[in-house]
Scaffold this motif. Structure first.
Motif, PDB file in Angstrom:
ATOM      1  N   GLY A 125     -44.210  17.662   0.188  1.00 51.30           N
ATOM      2  CA  GLY A 125     -43.558  17.076   1.360  1.00 51.30           C
ATOM      3  C   GLY A 125     -42.951  18.092   2.313  1.00 51.30           C
ATOM      4  N   HIS A 126     -43.099  19.393   2.027  1.00 52.36           N
ATOM      5  CA  HIS A 126     -42.496  20.447   2.867  1.00 52.36           C
ATOM      6  C   HIS A 126     -41.025  20.135   3.131  1.00 52.36           C
ATOM      7  N   GLN A 127     -40.336  19.787   2.054  1.00 52.51           N
ATOM      8  CA  GLN A 127     -38.937  19.422   2.215  1.00 52.51           C
ATOM      9  C   GLN A 127     -38.105  19.862   1.013  1.00 52.51           C
ATOM     10  N   ILE A 128     -36.789  19.883   1.252  1.00 54.70           N
ATOM     11  CA  ILE A 128     -35.837  20.068   0.171  1.00 54.70           C
ATOM     12  C   ILE A 128     -35.250  18.687  -0.096  1.00 54.70           C
ATOM     13  N   VAL A 129     -35.404  18.223  -1.329  1.00 53.05           N
ATOM     14  CA  VAL A 129     -34.919  16.902  -1.719  1.00 53.05           C
ATOM     15  C   VAL A 129     -33.476  17.036  -2.211  1.00 53.05           C
ATOM     16  N   HIS A 130     -32.636  16.120  -1.771  1.00 55.01           N
ATOM     17  CA  HIS A 130     -31.234  16.084  -2.174  1.00 55.01           C
ATOM     18  C   HIS A 130     -31.112  15.012  -3.255  1.00 55.01           C
ATOM     19  N   LEU A 131     -30.641  15.378  -4.425  1.00 59.43           N
ATOM     20  CA  LEU A 131     -30.505  14.418  -5.524  1.00 59.43           C
ATOM     21  C   LEU A 131     -29.027  14.136  -5.728  1.00 59.43           C
ATOM     22  N   LEU A 132     -28.662  12.883  -5.583  1.00 59.67           N
ATOM     23  CA  LEU A 132     -27.261  12.487  -5.717  1.00 59.67           C
ATOM     24  C   LEU A 132     -27.136  11.451  -6.830  1.00 59.67           C
ATOM     25  N   GLN A 133     -26.313  11.776  -7.803  1.00 56.93           N
ATOM     26  CA  GLN A 133     -26.110  10.850  -8.917  1.00 56.93           C
ATOM     27  C   GLN A 133     -24.745  10.199  -8.754  1.00 56.93           C
ATOM     28  N   ALA A 134     -24.763   8.901  -8.470  1.00 53.52           N
ATOM     29  CA  ALA A 134     -23.514   8.172  -8.261  1.00 53.52           C
ATOM     30  C   ALA A 134     -22.831   7.909  -9.597  1.00 53.52           C
ATOM     31  N   THR A 135     -21.507   8.057  -9.614  1.00 59.14           N
ATOM     32  CA  THR A 135     -20.748   7.897 -10.852  1.00 59.14           C
ATOM     33  C   THR A 135     -20.881   6.484 -11.415  1.00 59.14           C
ATOM     34  N   PHE A 136     -20.799   5.468 -10.541  1.00 52.10           N
ATOM     35  CA  PHE A 136     -20.740   4.095 -11.051  1.00 52.10           C
ATOM     36  C   PHE A 136     -22.057   3.598 -11.613  1.00 52.10           C
ATOM     37  N   GLU A 137     -23.201   4.069 -11.082  1.00 53.28           N
ATOM     38  CA  GLU A 137     -24.465   3.535 -11.601  1.00 53.28           C
ATOM     39  C   GLU A 137     -25.295   4.580 -12.345  1.00 53.28           C
ATOM     40  N   ARG A 138     -24.931   5.838 -12.216  1.00 48.23           N
ATOM     41  CA  ARG A 138     -25.560   6.939 -12.941  1.00 48.23           C
ATOM     42  C   ARG A 138     -26.979   7.242 -12.501  1.00 48.23           C
ATOM     43  N   ARG A 139     -27.570   6.334 -11.717  1.00 44.46           N
ATOM     44  CA  ARG A 139     -28.935   6.565 -11.275  1.00 44.46           C
ATOM     45  C   ARG A 139     -28.946   7.681 -10.230  1.00 44.46           C
ATOM     46  N   VAL A 140     -30.017   8.457 -10.227  1.00 47.42           N
ATOM     47  CA  VAL A 140     -30.130   9.557  -9.270  1.00 47.42           C
ATOM     48  C   VAL A 140     -30.961   9.083  -8.084  1.00 47.42           C
ATOM     49  N   ARG A 141     -30.391   9.150  -6.882  1.00 48.73           N
ATOM     50  CA  ARG A 141     -31.136   8.766  -5.682  1.00 48.73           C
ATOM     51  C   ARG A 141     -31.570  10.002  -4.914  1.00 48.73           C
ATOM     52  N   LEU A 142     -32.732   9.886  -4.262  1.00 51.99           N
ATOM     53  CA  LEU A 142     -33.330  11.030  -3.576  1.00 51.99           C
ATOM     54  C   LEU A 142     -33.239  10.848  -2.062  1.00 51.99           C
ATOM     55  N   TYR A 143     -32.850  11.903  -1.377  1.00 46.19           N
ATOM     56  CA  TYR A 143     -32.797  11.911   0.088  1.00 46.19           C
ATOM     57  C   TYR A 143     -33.421  13.213   0.567  1.00 46.19           C
ATOM     58  N   THR A 144     -33.805  13.255   1.841  1.00 41.28           N
ATOM     59  CA  THR A 144     -34.264  14.528   2.403  1.00 41.28           C
ATOM     60  C   THR A 144     -33.039  15.331   2.794  1.00 41.28           C
ATOM     61  N   PHE A 145     -32.955  16.572   2.291  1.00 40.58           N
ATOM     62  CA  PHE A 145     -31.837  17.443   2.656  1.00 40.58           C
ATOM     63  C   PHE A 145     -32.212  18.221   3.921  1.00 40.58           C
ATOM     64  N   CYS A 146     -33.406  18.781   3.941  1.00 42.14           N
ATOM     65  CA  CYS A 146     -33.954  19.381   5.154  1.00 42.14           C
ATOM     66  C   CYS A 146     -35.460  19.468   5.000  1.00 42.14           C
ATOM     67  N   ARG A 147     -36.162  19.493   6.120  1.00 38.63           N
ATOM     68  CA  ARG A 147     -37.617  19.586   6.044  1.00 38.63           C
ATOM     69  C   ARG A 147     -38.170  20.182   7.329  1.00 38.63           C
ATOM     70  N   ASN A 148     -39.349  20.765   7.213  1.00 45.30           N
ATOM     71  CA  ASN A 148     -40.089  21.209   8.385  1.00 45.30           C
ATOM     72  C   ASN A 148     -41.532  21.374   7.941  1.00 45.30           C
ATOM     73  N   ASP A 149     -42.452  20.724   8.649  1.00 48.37           N
ATOM     74  CA  ASP A 149     -43.861  20.755   8.250  1.00 48.37           C
ATOM     75  C   ASP A 149     -44.469  22.144   8.368  1.00 48.37           C
ATOM     76  N   SER A 150     -43.786  23.057   9.069  1.00 47.84           N
ATOM     77  CA  SER A 150     -44.296  24.439   9.165  1.00 47.84           C
ATOM     78  C   SER A 150     -43.989  25.266   7.923  1.00 47.84           C
ATOM     79  N   MET A 151     -43.194  24.728   6.993  1.00 48.16           N
ATOM     80  CA  MET A 151     -42.899  25.483   5.774  1.00 48.16           C
ATOM     81  C   MET A 151     -44.198  25.722   5.006  1.00 48.16           C
ATOM     82  N   ALA A 152     -44.394  26.963   4.534  1.00 55.46           N
ATOM     83  CA  ALA A 152     -45.591  27.259   3.731  1.00 55.46           C
ATOM     84  C   ALA A 152     -45.612  26.378   2.490  1.00 55.46           C
ATOM     85  N   GLN A 153     -44.431  26.175   1.866  1.00 55.81           N
ATOM     86  CA  GLN A 153     -44.405  25.305   0.681  1.00 55.81           C
ATOM     87  C   GLN A 153     -43.312  24.222   0.747  1.00 55.81           C
ATOM     88  N   PRO A 154     -42.090  24.369   0.431  1.00 56.63           N
ATOM     89  CA  PRO A 154     -41.240  25.463  -0.053  1.00 56.63           C
ATOM     90  C   PRO A 154     -41.354  25.688  -1.580  1.00 56.63           C
TER      91      PRO A 154
END
Ligand code: NAG
Ligand code: NAG
Ligand code: NAG
Length: 371
Positions: A125-154
């Motif tokens: 996805g040429h992005q850095i994924v932000h993983l946030l684990q909420a205390t009350f439900e313990r499940r880890v949710r994923l968000y885009t932290f930053c991205r750019n399609d010009s990234m070679a990978q990351p």
């Protein structure tokens, strides 16, 4: 008369031995051996095992949990350094392939809501994924932290926790002959230090390209966040031909890097320029541990001046990909790679002989390290 002659011979031999020892010492200083920790018999990890990373409790994680694909993140060790493999998060969209992983500190405000917070590189996805684990439900949710399609990978990231910046490497490994521009260096900057982040500052944040290179991979900061280390490799006609680590001065005000200086050229360090540099982590004395992605499990420890201090052999692995320091004292090195006897699985070796604890282990335990 024969006696002095024999003496001269003995002295000459002693001098030659001393010279050879000195030469040896320069080429191959000390070799130590890591111990198999998670083997093919017990491993729940696939061949893409990477991204070793410690969190603020001292738990150690890696990517490729659950087998072949790289969409799962799991634990490998408890804070006291016992093997423990448990799922942390799995992406079910099928669109993510994790490589690098790093935990971020939770500011006092964020710790009211969240149990843990990490960033991971998503190569697809040429992005850095932000993983946030909420205390009350313990499940880890994923968000885009930053991205750019010009990234070679990351590929991998270094966290500058005090400034709230991420430095990101990446490269196109599939080129027979590497040219400048096949790899890059990026920075994602948050509005404030990760130690002070508030809920309104969770991103996404812009990604800024700091430079174009050959293939970049291992990336790390010094404990004071004033020096950035970045590996660069070049393939020529389908063979790995060059592996170096550069160091840069980091401007604390803007995060910009300058003053590129050669830190280590593996042709000179130990004649292994044909083995790719993979993950890099520093200890609190500023020494670097460098995973060597070659036919034998190998890590080198370099001093802050780039001098080879130690070669660490990991007999349970081939193609060491990444590492981090953790365990009760933060001084045990967890190295991951492919299992030597079953390369379609990921294995872990541990070496517990370092004097100084890891940078991430130490800094994540400290709630507010700023003056
Ligand atoms: C992505 O990065 C490139 C190179 O720095 C830049 O020209 C472009 O504007 C960026 N794209 C976005 C959407 O920010
Ligand atoms: C730049 O690198 C040189 C050589 O390593 C060093 O002497 C100098 O202090 C560095 N300058 C900065 C701003 O880091
Ligand atoms: C941790 O430190 C204690 C005290 O120095 C020592 O006895 C112990 O062996 C260390 N454990 C490891 C795994 O390094």
């Amino acid at each position: 008369m024969a006696v002095p002659g024999i003496l001269i011979v003995l002295i000459n031999t002693a001098a030659a031995t001393a010279a050879a020892a000195e030469k040896n010492c320069h080429i191959d200083p000390r070799t130590v051996y890591a111990t198999p920790f998670i083997t093919s018999k017990t491993s729940k990890y696939g061949l893409g095992m990477e991204g070793v990373s410690v969190d603020s409790t001292g738990t150690v994680y890696a990517t490729a949990y659950g087998g072949g694909s790289s969409n799962g993140l799991g634990t490998i060790a408890t804070p006291d350094g016992t093997a423990h493999q448990q799922l942390f998060s799995v992406d079910q969209t099928g669109g993510i392939s994790y490589n690098g992983l790093r935990f971020l500190p939770l500011s006092p405000e964020l710790s009211k809501q969240f149990l843990s917070r990490a960033v991971a590189t998503d190569v697809i996805g040429h992005q850095i994924v932000h993983l946030l684990q909420a205390t009350f439900e313990r499940r880890v949710r994923l968000y885009t932290f930053c991205r750019n399609d010009s990234m070679a990978q990351p590929n991998d990231m270094a966290v500058a926790a005090k400034s709230g910046r991420l430095y990101i490497s990446g490269g196109k490994f599939d080129r027979l002959t590497t040219v400048i521009g096949d790899g890059d260096l990026w920075m994602c900057e948050t509005p404030s230090s990760f130690y002070r982040a508030s809920a309104t500052e969770l991103g996404p944040v812009p990604a800024q390209r700091l430079g174009l290179f050959g293939i970049t991979n291992g990336i790390e900061l010094s404990p004071d966040e004033r020096t950035l280390y970045l590996s660069e490799s070049f393939n020529r006609n389908g063979l790995v031909a060059e592996n170096k680590i550069w160091k840069f001065a980091v401007d604390p005000a803007t995060g910009a890097v300058s003053n590129r200086t050669l830190f280590a050229d593996f042709r000179e360090v130990d004649g292994t320029e044909w083995q790719d540099v993979d993950g890099i982590r520093s200890d609190m004395d500023g020494n670097l541990f460098v995973a060597r992605n070659g036919p034998e499990g190998m890590v080198v420890k370099l001093s802050p001046e780039g001098k080879l201090l130690l070669t660490i052999r990991a007999p349970g692995l081939i193609e060491a990909t990444n590492l981090d320091l953790a365990g009760v004292n933060g001084t045990s090195l967890f190295v991951v790679g492919k299992c030597v006897d079953e390369p379609e699985k990921g294995c872990v070796d541990v070496w517990s002989g370092n004097a100084s604890p890891g940078r991430a282990w130490t800094q994540l335990k400290t709630q507010n390290p700023e003056p």
